[in-house]
Design a protein around this motif. Sequence first.
Motif, mmCIF file in Angstrom:
data_model
loop_
_atom_site.group_PDB
_atom_site.id
_atom_site.type_symbol
_atom_site.label_atom_id
_atom_site.label_comp_id
_atom_site.label_asym_id
_atom_site.label_seq_id
_atom_site.Cartn_x
_atom_site.Cartn_y
_atom_site.Cartn_z
ATOM 1 N N GLU A 132 0.832 -1.200 0.000
ATOM 2 C CA GLU A 132 0.000 0.000 0.000
ATOM 3 C C GLU A 132 0.866 1.249 0.000
ATOM 4 N N ARG A 189 1.554 2.083 -3.522
ATOM 5 C CA ARG A 189 0.366 2.632 -4.182
ATOM 6 C C ARG A 189 0.169 4.094 -3.815
ATOM 7 N N HIS A 190 0.363 4.424 -2.539
ATOM 8 C CA HIS A 190 0.206 5.814 -2.107
ATOM 9 C C HIS A 190 1.270 6.707 -2.742
#
Length: 211
Positions: free
Chosen positions: A73, A76-77
Amino acid sequence: MTAPSAIDPAIARRIRLVGLDVDGVLTDGGLYLGDVAGARHEFKRYDVQDGFGVLCLREAGIRVAIITGRVSESVRHRAAEMRVDELVQDAAARKLPALRRMLTRLGIALDEVAFVGDDIPDLAILRLVGLPVAVGNAVPEVRSVARVVLERRGGQGAVREFAEALLQARGVWTEIVESIVARTAADPAPDDAVGDTSPGPTSAAAAAVRA
């Protein structure tokens, strides 16, 4: 292999997409792993200057893709924050097939791609692209196939170093920088609140400044 400042201008002008590995390229390779209420959490450290380098590449009309063999994640951020054009996270590290599918969809040839890598999982791509690039901390096998070996290590501005070298070779670095400086010096639009840190639609230059 060549120093970053010696990229062949003809090769530089041919590049339409820059691919980036994550661990060891956009980061120093370190991972922070933890458990909160039974949920696994993973954190990575990124270099702010790399965000500006990505902005400059995109300002020059070059697509930027992140291709990593680890699903996170955090990535992704960071990809969203830098507004990269493509993001592939493949837990099996099948990077070359992912890149081939991407290029087919975009109508881009392998010799129009630069890829920045550091370790063995990047070799399949680096052996085929038009401009293979190794970060300063790359393993010998990667350094041996790279046309460009950067001085900076992953997670310490290596992507920013490559972006500048590529755009210098294309003869557009100063133009890109001055364009960004002019935008950041202009008065903000009425809907661009001073001090606003929300992830809403703002200019690419503003996104890079806080990247």
